[in-house]
Design a protein around this motif. Structure first.
Motif, PDB file in Angstrom:
ATOM      1  N   GLY A 104     -12.306 -53.510-135.625  1.00 16.38           N
ATOM      2  CA  GLY A 104     -11.691 -53.000-134.412  1.00 16.38           C
ATOM      3  C   GLY A 104     -10.301 -52.480-134.690  1.00 16.38           C
ATOM      4  O   GLY A 104      -9.564 -53.043-135.503  1.00 16.38           O
ATOM      5  N   ASP A 105      -9.947 -51.384-134.020  1.00 20.97           N
ATOM      6  CA  ASP A 105      -8.615 -50.803-134.140  1.00 20.97           C
ATOM      7  C   ASP A 105      -8.167 -50.366-132.758  1.00 20.97           C
ATOM      8  O   ASP A 105      -8.791 -49.493-132.152  1.00 20.97           O
ATOM      9  CB  ASP A 105      -8.628 -49.608-135.099  1.00 20.97           C
ATOM     10  N   GLY A 136      -7.994 -46.729-131.700  1.00 23.62           N
ATOM     11  CA  GLY A 136      -9.192 -45.957-131.432  1.00 23.62           C
ATOM     12  C   GLY A 136     -10.100 -45.847-132.638  1.00 23.62           C
ATOM     13  O   GLY A 136      -9.704 -46.097-133.781  1.00 23.62           O
ATOM     14  N   GLU A 137     -11.331 -45.496-132.376  1.00 22.81           N
ATOM     15  CA  GLU A 137     -12.312 -45.339-133.443  1.00 22.81           C
ATOM     16  C   GLU A 137     -11.882 -44.230-134.391  1.00 22.81           C
ATOM     17  O   GLU A 137     -11.386 -43.187-133.969  1.00 22.81           O
ATOM     18  CB  GLU A 137     -13.685 -45.002-132.825  1.00 22.81           C
ATOM     19  N   ASP A 138     -12.057 -44.444-135.671  1.00 25.25           N
ATOM     20  CA  ASP A 138     -11.712 -43.472-136.723  1.00 25.25           C
ATOM     21  C   ASP A 138     -10.218 -43.182-136.806  1.00 25.25           C
ATOM     22  O   ASP A 138      -9.813 -42.140-137.339  1.00 25.25           O
ATOM     23  CB  ASP A 138     -12.461 -42.136-136.502  1.00 25.25           C
TER      24      ASP A 138
END
Length: 359
Positions: free
Chosen positions: A58-59, A62-64
């Motif tokens: 998880g970040d 945001g994703e990517d």
């Protein structure tokens, strides 16, 4: 220190609290790198992670959005020359998978949770990050003592291992201009309390390593100030939770700067640890969460298409400095419940001499 409701040291798990709104604090810098995806983009970053066994759980950005892992310590461009020389002298030529992904995250100022097997390079990652973080701040003094970096570990044995690795990483720090030499003191094991206090000195050390029980005991007796701690690192955190140290971790965190950076390393991710991590990272922002399955780097990894290209698409840059007026919400609950004695007694029976009664 400004105390509220209770005599300092009288009840370490009770009512002592710091009024951070009334406590003078100097701004400090958390981010030394942009939090960005380089020219190769998210697909290349994902391929690099797959090759070295890293997974982004998880970040919050945001994703990517997570920066790609690096292939060399030099690639980041922020480690001082003396630190790179010390790493080479210690034969740390290429970062481990954990270091390759964790360092770009933490040197960008983000909080981090990293789940990986023991021996994955956690100690060197902590020490290299600590060196950059501490070296950027004002020198220590008798009136403004350290530590700047506090590292908590479950046992004396682990404290000794982390301190040994830090000594290698800091070995050439005397070549730096600001501090002369970065000092690391292990306050757990290897000497009496008096010897440890003499080693700390009135100005303290840049980095202090110890078990929660020892650090709480020394700080609770006003023999070490934690007011300058802007980086809190926990290694073997799941084991500390198993030993019943959740209350001590919360208490010690409340005595450090609320806007600090928090880095958590563990081998497993039980719910009790997740709850503690969410509390400790509250003011500094939700942590980036990574899992690392590999301990050492594979023989070959895909070469990035634009390793030397300028970074682009910054997702969540941090300000150059973290202001001292940052909210202190995570410190609102002073005096977290003490850990259960029965659980500690059971853990002590299992660990034997590694967890002596007096510390």
């Amino acid at each position: 220190m400004a105390a509220a409701g209770g005599e300092f040291g009288a009840d370490l798990a009770g009512s002592y609290a710091i009024d951070w709104r009334a406590q003078p604090r100097q701004p400090f810098r958390r981010g030394f790198l942009p939090y960005s995806i380089a020219e190769g983009g998210a697909s290349e970053a994902a391929a690099l992670r797959q090759a070295i066994g890293v997974d982004i759980v998880g970040d919050p950005a945001g994703e990517d959005a997570t920066p790609a892992p690096v292939e060399s310590f030099e690639e980041m461009g922020v480690l001082p020359y003396w630190l790179l020389d010390a790493l080479r002298a210690h034969e740390a030529i290429e970062p481990t998978p954990l270091q390759a992904q964790a360092l770009p995250i933490v040197l960008a100022g983000q909080n981090l949770v990293a789940i990986s097997r023991s021996g994955s390079g956690q100690a060197v990652a902590i020490a290299a990050h600590a060196a950059v973080h501490a070296d950027d701040q004002a020198p220590l003094s008798d009136t403004d003592p350290g530590p700047i970096v506090l590292v908590l570990v479950p046992t004396q044995e682990m404290a000794a291992r982390v301190a040994e690795e830090a000594s290698h990483v800091f070995a050439q720090s005397h070549r730096g201009a600001r501090h002369g030499a970065l000092r690391c003191v292990n306050v757990s094991g290897g000497g009496s309390r008096a010897e440890k206090l003499r080693e700390l000195s009135a100005a303290g050390a840049h980095m202090v390593i110890g078990t929660p029980k020892r650090v709480l005991d020394i700080a609770g007796k006003e023999q070490m100030s934690l007011l300058r701690v802007t980086l809190l690192a926990l290694e073997g955190t799941d084991r500390m939770i198993d030993l019943g140290f959740a209350g001590e971790l919360r208490q010690l965190a409340s005595w450090t700067r609320p806007e600090r950076q928090t880095v958590i390393f563990a081998a497993t991710w039980p719910k009790a640890l997740a709850d503690v991590a969410n509390e400790l990272c509250f003011s500094g922002g939700p942590p980036v969460h990574i899992n690392v399955s590999a301990v050492s780097a594979p023989a070959r990894r895909p070469a990035p298409a634009g390793a030397a290209a300028a970074a682009k698409g910054v997702k969540r840059p941090l300000p150059a400095q973290v202001q001292a007026e940052a909210p202190a919400k995570s410190q609102a609950k002073a005096g977290a419940p003490a850990a259960k004695v029965g659980k500690k007694a059971e853990a002590k029976a299992q660990l034997g001499e590694e967890f002596p009664d007096d510390w």
